[in-house]
Design a protein around this motif. Structure first.
Motif, PDB file in Angstrom:
ATOM      1  N   TYR A 123      12.209  77.763  64.812  1.00  0.00           N
ATOM      2  CA  TYR A 123      11.309  78.225  65.868  1.00  0.00           C
ATOM      3  C   TYR A 123      10.397  77.119  66.394  1.00  0.00           C
ATOM      4  O   TYR A 123       9.378  77.397  67.018  1.00  0.00           O
ATOM      5  CB  TYR A 123      10.514  79.446  65.374  1.00  0.00           C
ATOM      6  N   ASN A 124      10.804  75.873  66.099  1.00  0.00           N
ATOM      7  CA  ASN A 124      10.122  74.700  66.668  1.00  0.00           C
ATOM      8  C   ASN A 124       8.617  74.738  66.396  1.00  0.00           C
ATOM      9  O   ASN A 124       7.792  74.511  67.291  1.00  0.00           O
ATOM     10  CB  ASN A 124      10.387  74.618  68.172  1.00  0.00           C
ATOM     11  N   ILE A 125       8.271  75.036  65.153  1.00  0.00           N
ATOM     12  CA  ILE A 125       6.860  75.146  64.762  1.00  0.00           C
ATOM     13  C   ILE A 125       6.376  73.798  64.237  1.00  0.00           C
ATOM     14  O   ILE A 125       6.916  73.280  63.259  1.00  0.00           O
ATOM     15  CB  ILE A 125       6.679  76.236  63.691  1.00  0.00           C
ATOM     16  N   HIS A 126       5.358  73.261  64.883  1.00  0.00           N
ATOM     17  CA  HIS A 126       4.801  71.968  64.490  1.00  0.00           C
ATOM     18  C   HIS A 126       3.288  72.109  64.339  1.00  0.00           C
ATOM     19  O   HIS A 126       2.555  72.031  65.330  1.00  0.00           O
ATOM     20  CB  HIS A 126       5.127  70.889  65.520  1.00  0.00           C
ATOM     21  N   PRO A 127       2.794  72.325  63.121  1.00  0.00           N
ATOM     22  CA  PRO A 127       1.352  72.498  62.932  1.00  0.00           C
ATOM     23  C   PRO A 127       0.585  71.212  63.241  1.00  0.00           C
ATOM     24  O   PRO A 127       1.127  70.103  63.150  1.00  0.00           O
ATOM     25  CB  PRO A 127       1.226  72.844  61.440  1.00  0.00           C
ATOM     26  N   MET A 128      -0.666  71.375  63.620  1.00  0.00           N
ATOM     27  CA  MET A 128      -1.579  70.247  63.718  1.00  0.00           C
ATOM     28  C   MET A 128      -2.187  70.072  62.333  1.00  0.00           C
ATOM     29  O   MET A 128      -3.116  70.789  61.946  1.00  0.00           O
ATOM     30  CB  MET A 128      -2.652  70.520  64.766  1.00  0.00           C
ATOM     31  N   CYS A 129      -1.637  69.141  61.568  1.00  0.00           N
ATOM     32  CA  CYS A 129      -2.021  68.982  60.169  1.00  0.00           C
ATOM     33  C   CYS A 129      -3.309  68.177  60.027  1.00  0.00           C
ATOM     34  O   CYS A 129      -3.767  67.526  60.962  1.00  0.00           O
ATOM     35  CB  CYS A 129      -0.887  68.314  59.399  1.00  0.00           C
ATOM     36  N   ARG A 130      -3.875  68.241  58.838  1.00  0.00           N
ATOM     37  CA  ARG A 130      -5.113  67.543  58.492  1.00  0.00           C
ATOM     38  C   ARG A 130      -6.273  67.978  59.372  1.00  0.00           C
ATOM     39  O   ARG A 130      -7.189  67.200  59.639  1.00  0.00           O
ATOM     40  CB  ARG A 130      -4.919  66.029  58.551  1.00  0.00           C
ATOM     41  N   GLN A 131      -6.214  69.214  59.816  1.00  0.00           N
ATOM     42  CA  GLN A 131      -7.298  69.793  60.611  1.00  0.00           C
ATOM     43  C   GLN A 131      -7.989  70.857  59.760  1.00  0.00           C
ATOM     44  O   GLN A 131      -7.547  71.992  59.683  1.00  0.00           O
ATOM     45  CB  GLN A 131      -6.750  70.396  61.904  1.00  0.00           C
ATOM     46  N   ASN A 132      -9.056  70.472  59.103  1.00  0.00           N
ATOM     47  CA  ASN A 132      -9.797  71.375  58.232  1.00  0.00           C
ATOM     48  C   ASN A 132     -10.833  72.133  59.064  1.00  0.00           C
ATOM     49  O   ASN A 132     -11.759  71.534  59.609  1.00  0.00           O
ATOM     50  CB  ASN A 132     -10.488  70.586  57.119  1.00  0.00           C
ATOM     51  N   VAL A 133     -10.660  73.440  59.198  1.00  0.00           N
ATOM     52  CA  VAL A 133     -11.576  74.241  60.005  1.00  0.00           C
ATOM     53  C   VAL A 133     -12.908  74.382  59.278  1.00  0.00           C
ATOM     54  O   VAL A 133     -12.960  74.864  58.143  1.00  0.00           O
ATOM     55  CB  VAL A 133     -10.974  75.622  60.317  1.00  0.00           C
TER      56      VAL A 133
END
Length: 436
Positions: A123-133
């Motif tokens: 499903y072409n899912i690419h998270p924006m990693c290293r983003q601590n909310v």
């Protein structure tokens, strides 16, 4: 032309609109924030992936934020090696994609991670990693989500990535916020009298991988949930002198009864019979398989397992061999802990026993109260929605992975959330041009 570009012209009157320019995120950036045309999803575990996939097939853009450097960080970095799904795979599938037929009924940890990787790819899912909310709040019209981009230690499979320092901040703005950090975001570390004086090794079960290195040692596992039971079993299989603390009453059920999944059998019976009747049937069958667990130091609650799950959200333990180890004496059961000493533990029955290591299988907790400023939908006490099985709050706020129904609940909630967002998306006019 992508969907966001298609709607660029008609969005010029929208206060969310900013001129498009190149960005590393692929979304337009205003003076102080990143504009997200669809929802912001916090957490790239199974819950976040499920929502992302359901949105993707409907053409809705989203931003999937993940504080670590991979998807499913809990499964990848904070689980023991012998872990398998506790329920049959048909109850653990994410929306739109079944498990491979070649997988066993109870997929291993490695197989589940493979499934999630394939799911993200499909499903072409690419998270924006290293983003601590660090915070999320509603300004009356939009959700303002602030993150810290973090440097991490990548310790590979054997060591969880650890935040070292914040290097940069980023602000996302969206009409929708999906909280997908789940029930198990942070380990629970109980305060026990004298634990800081204990000279042996103390760790949470999230840091336990296998029994190698403990052979011949005396190890106490504190907790008798599914993790505590399986860690104790794994230690015993590695010739470790294993003990386990059972402080409270708990329902232990066989994973299978007469060849059928206990969960599946219970779900089938609940279609026809009242929950109290189903509990009596399940407990009778469990006693035939496991015997009287109270004689082993594991008393049962007065409320049946299915009713207790419904009322309190407390999941019964599914036994995969630990009870036999307790019966044989390979695992010793102790009551609650009174206090720690330098080299041992004093239990509430007065016994004092020395141990080389302590493993705290004391569970996990939600981290939502630490960063979500909205206090109406989520409880500040436990970080769960205030109403059981609630998945939708106000102002475009959603919760997925908090129903205490495992991966089956994740799949159900993700589908409902995506459908709701898609309807809002269409009502606002996005995507209408492409559908003509």
């Amino acid at each position: 032309m992508d969907r966001f570009a298609e709607t660029e012209g008609k969005r010029a009157h929208d206060p969310l609109y900013r001129p498009r320019r190149a960005t590393t995120t692929g979304f337009p950036v205003g003076d102080d924030y990143v504009d997200i045309p669809g929802p912001v999803i916090v957490g790239a575990g199974p819950a976040g992936l499920a929502v992302a996939a359901c949105l993707a097939v409907k053409g809705v853009k989203y931003a999937l934020l993940e504080r670590y450097d991979c998807i499913a960080s809990l499964w990848r970095h904070r689980t023991y090696h012998r872990l398998k799904l506790h329920l049959p795979k048909r109850f653990c599938e994410l929306p739109l994609m079944p498990f491979p037929e070649s997988f066993p009924t109870y997929p291993t940890r490695e197989q589940f991670l493979e499934y999630l990787e394939d799911y993200a790819l499909a499903y072409n899912i690419h998270p924006m990693c290293r983003q601590n909310v660090v915070s999320a709040e509603h300004d009356g019209e939009f959700w303002i989500v602030r993150t810290k981009e973090v440097i991490v230690i990548d310790g590979g499979e054997e060591e969880e990535e650890a935040v070292l320092s914040s290097t940069a901040s980023r602000v996302y703005r969206s009409r929708w916020l999906v909280v997908a950090t789940g029930e198990n975001a942070e380990p629970v570390l109980p305060e026990i009298d004298g634990i800081e004086t204990f000279k042996g090794h103390v760790m949470h079960s999230s840091d336990y991988r296998n029994g190698e290195g403990y052979e011949g040692k005396k190890v106490l596992v504190v907790g008798c949930g599914n993790s505590g039971m399986e860690v104790s079993l794994d230690l015993s299989n590695h010739n470790v002198h294993t003990s386990m603390v059972v402080r409270d009453a708990v329902h232990v059920l066989p994973r299978e009864i007469i060849g059928y999944s206990t969960f599946g059998l219970s779900a089938w019976l609940l279609r026809w019979l009242p929950i109290q009747v189903v509990d009596r049937i399940v407990l009778l069958l469990a006693r035939l398989v496991l015997g009287d667990t109270s004689c082993l130091g594991i008393p049962r609650p007065s409320i049946g397992p299915m009713e207790l799950k419904k009322v309190c959200g407390k999941t019964p333990v599914l036994d995969v061999g630990t009870i036999d180890k307790i019966k044989s004496g390979d695992i010793q059961v102790f009551p609650g802990i009174q206090c720690f000493h330098e080299h041992g533990v004093e239990f509430i029955d007065g016994r004092i026993v020395n141990f080389d290591a302590i493993i705290l299988a004391t569970g996990y907790k939600s981290n939502v109260p630490y960063w979500l400023k909205d206090k109406g939908f989520f409880s500040e006490k436990d970080g769960f929605p205030r109403k059981p099985n609630e998945w939708k709050g106000k102002n475009g706020l959603y919760a997925v992975g908090f129903s205490r129904r495992g991966l089956l609940g994740v799949s159900m909630d993700a589908t409902k959330i995506a459908d709701d967002i898609v309807q809002c998306w269409l009502d606002m006019g996005y995507g209408r041009q492409k559908s003509k």
